[in-house]
Design a protein around this motif. Sequence first.
Motif, short mmCIF file in Angstrom:
data_model
loop_
_atom_site.label_atom_id
_atom_site.label_comp_id
_atom_site.label_asym_id
_atom_site.label_seq_id
_atom_site.Cartn_x
_atom_site.Cartn_y
_atom_site.Cartn_z
N PRO A 118 0.82 -1.22 0.00
CA PRO A 118 0.00 0.00 0.00
C PRO A 118 0.85 1.27 0.00
N GLU A 119 0.33 2.31 -0.65
CA GLU A 119 1.01 3.60 -0.64
C GLU A 119 0.71 4.37 0.64
N ILE A 120 -0.45 4.11 1.25
CA ILE A 120 -0.78 4.70 2.56
C ILE A 120 -0.37 3.68 3.62
N GLU A 121 0.63 4.04 4.42
CA GLU A 121 1.24 3.09 5.33
C GLU A 121 1.02 3.49 6.79
N ASP A 122 1.36 2.57 7.69
CA ASP A 122 1.38 2.89 9.11
C ASP A 122 2.82 3.10 9.56
N ASP A 123 2.96 3.68 10.72
CA ASP A 123 4.29 4.04 11.24
C ASP A 123 5.19 2.82 11.41
N TRP A 124 4.60 1.70 11.81
CA TRP A 124 5.41 0.50 12.07
C TRP A 124 6.14 0.04 10.81
N ASN A 130 6.64 1.62 7.94
CA ASN A 130 7.44 2.63 7.25
C ASN A 130 8.67 3.06 8.05
N PHE A 131 8.58 3.03 9.38
CA PHE A 131 9.69 3.52 10.20
C PHE A 131 10.16 2.51 11.25
N THR A 132 9.30 2.19 12.22
CA THR A 132 9.74 1.46 13.41
C THR A 132 10.35 0.11 13.09
N ALA A 133 9.69 -0.66 12.23
CA ALA A 133 10.22 -1.99 11.89
C ALA A 133 11.53 -1.91 11.13
N LEU A 134 11.84 -0.76 10.56
CA LEU A 134 13.07 -0.56 9.79
C LEU A 134 14.15 0.08 10.64
N ASN A 135 14.07 -0.15 11.95
CA ASN A 135 15.10 0.33 12.88
C ASN A 135 15.06 1.85 13.03
N ARG A 172 3.77 6.57 2.31
CA ARG A 172 5.07 5.90 2.47
C ARG A 172 6.20 6.74 1.86
N THR A 173 7.33 6.77 2.54
CA THR A 173 8.47 7.55 2.08
C THR A 173 9.46 6.70 1.30
N HIS A 174 9.28 5.39 1.29
CA HIS A 174 10.13 4.47 0.53
C HIS A 174 9.37 3.15 0.40
N THR A 175 9.82 2.33 -0.53
CA THR A 175 9.17 1.03 -0.70
C THR A 175 9.79 -0.03 0.20
N SER A 176 10.65 0.38 1.13
CA SER A 176 11.16 -0.56 2.14
C SER A 176 10.03 -1.12 2.99
N SER A 177 8.93 -0.34 3.11
CA SER A 177 7.77 -0.83 3.87
C SER A 177 7.20 -2.09 3.25
N VAL A 178 7.29 -2.20 1.92
CA VAL A 178 6.82 -3.40 1.23
C VAL A 178 7.69 -4.59 1.62
N GLN A 179 9.00 -4.35 1.77
CA GLN A 179 9.90 -5.44 2.15
C GLN A 179 9.59 -5.96 3.55
N VAL A 180 9.24 -5.05 4.46
CA VAL A 180 8.85 -5.48 5.81
C VAL A 180 7.63 -6.37 5.74
N ARG A 181 6.63 -5.93 5.00
CA ARG A 181 5.41 -6.73 4.87
C ARG A 181 5.71 -8.10 4.23
N PHE A 208 18.46 1.05 8.31
CA PHE A 208 18.03 -0.34 8.23
C PHE A 208 19.07 -1.28 7.63
N THR A 209 20.27 -0.77 7.32
CA THR A 209 21.35 -1.63 6.85
C THR A 209 22.63 -1.30 7.61
N GLU A 210 23.47 -2.32 7.79
CA GLU A 210 24.75 -2.13 8.48
C GLU A 210 25.68 -3.30 8.11
N PRO A 211 26.79 -3.04 7.40
CA PRO A 211 27.24 -1.74 6.90
C PRO A 211 26.40 -1.26 5.71
#
Length: 357
Positions: free
Chosen positions: A145-151, A153-158, A183-192, A266-269
């Motif tokens: 989804p393009e309309i996301e929740d905070d978890w 889009n942000f929290t789950a991505l560290n 959503r500010t990035h499609t990383s939220s899709v990866q979390v889902r 959300f990445t290291e290194p």
Amino acid sequence: MILNSLKKFKFVASIFDKMLDRVKQLIGEVASFKTTNTEEVESFRIKYLGSKGILKELFSEFKNVDPASRKEFGQALNNLKKAAEEKVEALNRVLENAIEEKGIYGDLTRPSEPIELGSRHPISLVKNQIIEVFNRIGFTVSEGPEIEDDWHNFTALNLPEYHPARDMQDTFFIEQDPDILLRTHTSSVQVRYMENNEPPIRTISPGRVFRNEDISARAHCIFHQVEGLYIDTDVSFADLKQTLLYFTKEMFGKSKIRLRPSYFPFTEPSAEVDIYWGLETETDYRITKGTGWLEIMGCGMVDPNVLKNANIDPNKYSGYAFGMGIERIAMLLYQIPDIRMFYENDKRFLEQFKSVI
């Protein structure tokens, strides 16, 4: 005298029956009347509804009808009048539609003109090309989804609440609910995807994203990304580098890349990926600022905390992620100087891509 009255009654009844039969016959003629000629419709109207027409004549006979029969005769006349009016209206409507259709489309019996073909938008062309490149090495496509929740889009991505790295992305929040945002990035899709699929995971997530940024030749508040994710056992940074080298060869025909240390929550290194574009033309000097190098994406090894948040064991699995802006890739491939051109719907700009497959 009684006999004479009876004869007179029978004579009047006979006249009424004949008049009623005539009205019924006329109703049948009205119902069966057909034409495709405007003049014939007008003649029909005058014949029945004109000031000297059939209905005028019949209504003038109404006074001669026996009072006991006037109701029946009146109803019959009204039915005839209604049938004639509806017939005229229906015929005129058909003829008007035919005239209008001919006016819009011209002579329908003439051979048709060739249909002018459109073209794919350059963003769609580049997105499909990127998907095809990664499909060849087993990456599937995932969407969210393009309309996301905070978890997601942000929290789950560290990026927990009040994390300073959230300031890196100016976000469009939904005023009615501060937990809901664009959503500010499609990383939220990866979390889902990680939440709903077990490793091994190999997926790319193309889509539209939103950031509250000023619009300029190099930035826009709406743009498109493709992000990739690979999770499995024993995944290393060397695997990431080989994947990126394969992509740059297939996409740009360039075989020289470099990775510069960077920071992503959300990445290291983490690293920025540059390709060596070269300095063969004046344009090359301009877009690379004389260095020959161009930044094309960010990447890194998935942070263990992100794996934990998605219920994946970081002691067993590792992975890498990468992301790029589709507009930036398109601007490089097609030498487009201004990102705003993608959103102006200028046919002169879009028609340049008709020949691009």
